[in-house]
Scaffold this motif. Structure first.
Motif, PDB file in Angstrom:
ATOM      1  N   ILE A   1       0.841  -1.208   0.000  1.00 14.71           N
ATOM      2  CA  ILE A   1       0.000   0.000   0.000  1.00 14.71           C
ATOM      3  C   ILE A   1       0.872   1.253   0.000  1.00 14.71           C
ATOM      4  O   ILE A   1       0.608   2.207  -0.744  1.00 14.71           O
ATOM      5  CB  ILE A   1      -0.963  -0.013   1.201  1.00 14.71           C
ATOM      6  CG1 ILE A   1      -2.012  -1.106   1.009  1.00 14.71           C
ATOM      7  CG2 ILE A   1      -1.624   1.346   1.397  1.00 14.71           C
ATOM      8  CD1 ILE A   1      -2.882  -1.361   2.226  1.00 14.71           C
ATOM      9  N   GLN A   2       1.929   1.252   0.799  1.00 17.59           N
ATOM     10  CA  GLN A   2       2.832   2.399   0.832  1.00 17.59           C
ATOM     11  C   GLN A   2       3.508   2.602  -0.524  1.00 17.59           C
ATOM     12  O   GLN A   2       3.688   3.736  -0.974  1.00 17.59           O
ATOM     13  CB  GLN A   2       3.895   2.211   1.932  1.00 17.59           C
ATOM     14  CG  GLN A   2       3.350   2.306   3.328  1.00 17.59           C
ATOM     15  CD  GLN A   2       2.725   3.660   3.605  1.00 17.59           C
ATOM     16  OE1 GLN A   2       3.173   4.688   3.120  1.00 17.59           O
ATOM     17  NE2 GLN A   2       1.646   3.662   4.384  1.00 17.59           N
TER      18      GLN A   2
ATOM     19  N   LYS B   1       0.957   4.162  -2.875  1.00 24.03           N
ATOM     20  CA  LYS B   1       0.755   5.573  -2.531  1.00 24.03           C
ATOM     21  C   LYS B   1       1.902   6.435  -3.037  1.00 24.03           C
ATOM     22  O   LYS B   1       1.689   7.519  -3.577  1.00 24.03           O
ATOM     23  CB  LYS B   1       0.609   5.740  -1.015  1.00 24.03           C
ATOM     24  CG  LYS B   1      -0.729   5.324  -0.477  1.00 24.03           C
ATOM     25  CD  LYS B   1      -0.802   5.583   1.020  1.00 24.03           C
ATOM     26  CE  LYS B   1      -2.131   5.195   1.605  1.00 24.03           C
ATOM     27  NZ  LYS B   1      -2.195   5.429   3.052  1.00 24.03           N
ATOM     28  N   SER B   2       3.126   5.942  -2.855  1.00 23.47           N
ATOM     29  CA  SER B   2       4.276   6.731  -3.317  1.00 23.47           C
ATOM     30  C   SER B   2       4.294   6.841  -4.840  1.00 23.47           C
ATOM     31  O   SER B   2       4.651   7.887  -5.390  1.00 23.47           O
ATOM     32  CB  SER B   2       5.588   6.119  -2.821  1.00 23.47           C
ATOM     33  OG  SER B   2       5.834   4.871  -3.443  1.00 23.47           O
TER      34      SER B   2
ATOM     35  N   GLU C   1       1.622   9.441  -5.851  1.00 21.97           N
ATOM     36  CA  GLU C   1       2.107  10.801  -5.568  1.00 21.97           C
ATOM     37  C   GLU C   1       3.170  11.217  -6.587  1.00 21.97           C
ATOM     38  O   GLU C   1       3.186  12.359  -7.038  1.00 21.97           O
ATOM     39  CB  GLU C   1       2.663  10.888  -4.153  1.00 21.97           C
ATOM     40  CG  GLU C   1       1.608  10.803  -3.078  1.00 21.97           C
ATOM     41  CD  GLU C   1       0.566  11.903  -3.200  1.00 21.97           C
ATOM     42  OE1 GLU C   1       0.937  13.059  -3.496  1.00 21.97           O
ATOM     43  OE2 GLU C   1      -0.626  11.612  -3.011  1.00 21.97           O
TER      44      GLU C   1
END
Length: 68
Positions: free
Chosen positions: A14-15, A18-19, A22
């Protein structure tokens, strides 16, 4: 033990997503280059010229083509 490993893997995934999202938002400025505008104008003008030529030819030879 396996549950903790699955949670860590899911959290890391998930991280990572997200990165990446972004980063994608930061890179996309949405600018249209002058070259793109020139290509679009040329393509539109060409299409209109072809359509106009076809319309003129059909109008000129309309009576000749009516028997076909």
């Amino acid at each position: 033990m396996m549950t903790k490993l699955a949670v860590r893997a899911t959290t890391a995934t998930i991280q990572w997503f997200k990165s990446r999202i972004e980063q994608g938002k930061a890179d996309d400025r949405g600018d249209i280059s002058i070259t793109t505008i020139i290509i679009w104008v040329a393509a539109t003008a060409g299409a209109l010229a072809i359509a106009g030529t076809i319309a003129v030819v059909i109008a000129k030879y309309n009576t000749s083509l009516s028997g076909i």
